[in-house]
Every structure is written in C-alpha cells, then in structure tokens.
Design a protein around this motif. Structure first.
Motif, short mmCIF file in Angstrom:
data_model
loop_
_atom_site.label_atom_id
_atom_site.label_comp_id
_atom_site.label_asym_id
_atom_site.label_seq_id
_atom_site.Cartn_x
_atom_site.Cartn_y
_atom_site.Cartn_z
N VAL A 10 0.91 -1.30 0.07
CA VAL A 10 0.15 -0.02 0.24
C VAL A 10 0.82 1.46 0.27
O VAL A 10 1.78 1.31 0.81
CB VAL A 10 -0.95 0.17 1.45
N ILE A 11 0.58 2.24 -0.89
CA ILE A 11 1.18 3.69 -1.00
C ILE A 11 0.16 4.54 -1.00
O ILE A 11 -0.81 4.38 -1.56
CB ILE A 11 2.24 3.51 -1.91
N TYR A 12 0.73 5.78 -0.80
CA TYR A 12 0.01 6.76 -1.03
C TYR A 12 0.46 7.73 -2.14
O TYR A 12 1.96 8.05 -1.94
CB TYR A 12 -0.01 7.87 0.27
N LYS A 13 -0.14 8.01 -3.45
CA LYS A 13 0.41 8.62 -4.33
C LYS A 13 -0.83 9.70 -5.01
O LYS A 13 -1.54 9.19 -5.12
CB LYS A 13 0.89 7.65 -5.37
N ASP A 14 -0.24 10.65 -5.38
CA ASP A 14 -1.36 11.44 -6.12
C ASP A 14 -2.49 11.87 -5.62
O ASP A 14 -3.67 11.68 -6.26
CB ASP A 14 -1.44 10.89 -7.49
N GLY A 15 -2.43 11.93 -4.10
CA GLY A 15 -3.62 12.28 -3.56
C GLY A 15 -4.73 11.13 -3.02
O GLY A 15 -5.86 11.23 -2.62
N SER A 16 -4.26 9.73 -3.30
CA SER A 16 -4.97 8.48 -3.02
C SER A 16 -4.01 7.30 -2.56
O SER A 16 -2.87 7.46 -3.22
CB SER A 16 -5.96 8.31 -4.16
N PHE A 17 -4.72 6.50 -2.06
CA PHE A 17 -4.05 5.18 -1.64
C PHE A 17 -4.15 4.22 -2.56
O PHE A 17 -5.10 4.14 -3.40
CB PHE A 17 -4.52 4.50 -0.56
N GLY A 18 -3.22 3.51 -2.81
CA GLY A 18 -3.26 2.39 -4.18
C GLY A 18 -2.16 1.28 -3.87
O GLY A 18 -1.51 1.30 -2.71
N LEU A 19 -1.94 0.38 -4.79
CA LEU A 19 -1.26 -0.56 -4.41
C LEU A 19 -0.01 -0.66 -5.51
O LEU A 19 -0.06 -0.23 -6.61
CB LEU A 19 -1.77 -1.93 -4.74
N LYS A 20 1.15 -1.00 -5.11
CA LYS A 20 2.39 -1.07 -6.07
C LYS A 20 2.95 -2.37 -5.60
O LYS A 20 3.11 -3.06 -4.83
CB LYS A 20 3.47 -0.23 -5.51
#
Length: 126
Positions: free
Chosen positions: A80-90
């Motif tokens: 889980v990461i925080y990128k461009d104002g939202s949480f996502g998966l990498k």
C-alpha cells in the motif's frame, strides 16, 4: 469521515508503534507495545521515524490497512502506498515494462494483509 490514525516505524529500535500522535508543531509521540513512550522533536522524527497513515479501511479479516502493508494479491506481492492524493497498490517486484501502480477499482475489503515492508523483510526478499 474516515478515522485519522498513524503508525510509526522506528528505524533505530526496529519496532513499530501503533499509538502515534502528531502535533501541529512537528513533534511526534509514539507509545510502543512494551509500554515505553518516546517523544521526538521534528528534526529527529524525520530522521528516525517512518510515519504511515491508516487508509480508513480494513482487509477481509477486519485488520486495519496502513501504508506499507503487504497483500498477496493473486500470488503477486503488492504493498500500500499513497500517491497523487490517494492510496493504491504497488508491486514489490514488478516485471519489467508492466504497470507498477494501481489506484482505480481496488476492492480493499477482499485484500488480506500478510505483513508490512518494515517488520516482514522476509516477504520482500522472497
């Protein structure tokens, strides 16, 4: 409104605190599982702590999901990461040329958190 919570990895002590208070003046207060409490001024906090935010959701087992948590998504490890104002998966180990980050249409409640990138280094090197 989602609950605003943080956890912190202490890079020196190699321990996670799930009881973290962030102050407007930059100070950080961490209470650890052993009951010890550390208070860090802003400059020190930036050097020895990795602060991660609770995303406001839980996995399929009811476990709170934080930045840095690892999911075994269809036998592919993602975190889980925080990128461009939202949480996502990498992807932990992306295949060359493949998309490395996803933030659209993640069904967070079917994920199963199996660890995090700080306490479970064995998952990263697997």
């Amino acid at each position: 409104m989602k609950e605003l919570k943080f956890r912190a990895w202490n890079k020196i002590r190699k321990v996670m605190s799930y009881d973290v208070t962030l102050y407007a003046n930059g100070w950080v207060d961490c209470v650890f599982e052993d009951g010890s409490e550390d208070k860090y001024p802003p400059k020190i906090a930036k050097e020895i702590l990795v602060i991660m935010q609770y995303i406001g959701l839980k996995d399929k087992n009811g476990k709170e999901i934080y930045e840095g948590d690892i999911d075994n998504c269809d036998e592919e490890l993602m975190y889980v990461i925080y990128k461009d104002g939202s949480f996502g998966l990498k992807f932990l180990n992306p295949v060359q040329g493949e998309e490395n980050y996803f933030d659209d249409f993640i069904n967070w409640d079917v994920l199963e958190i199996i660890g995090n990138v700080y306490e479970n280094e064995e998952l990263i090197s697997a």
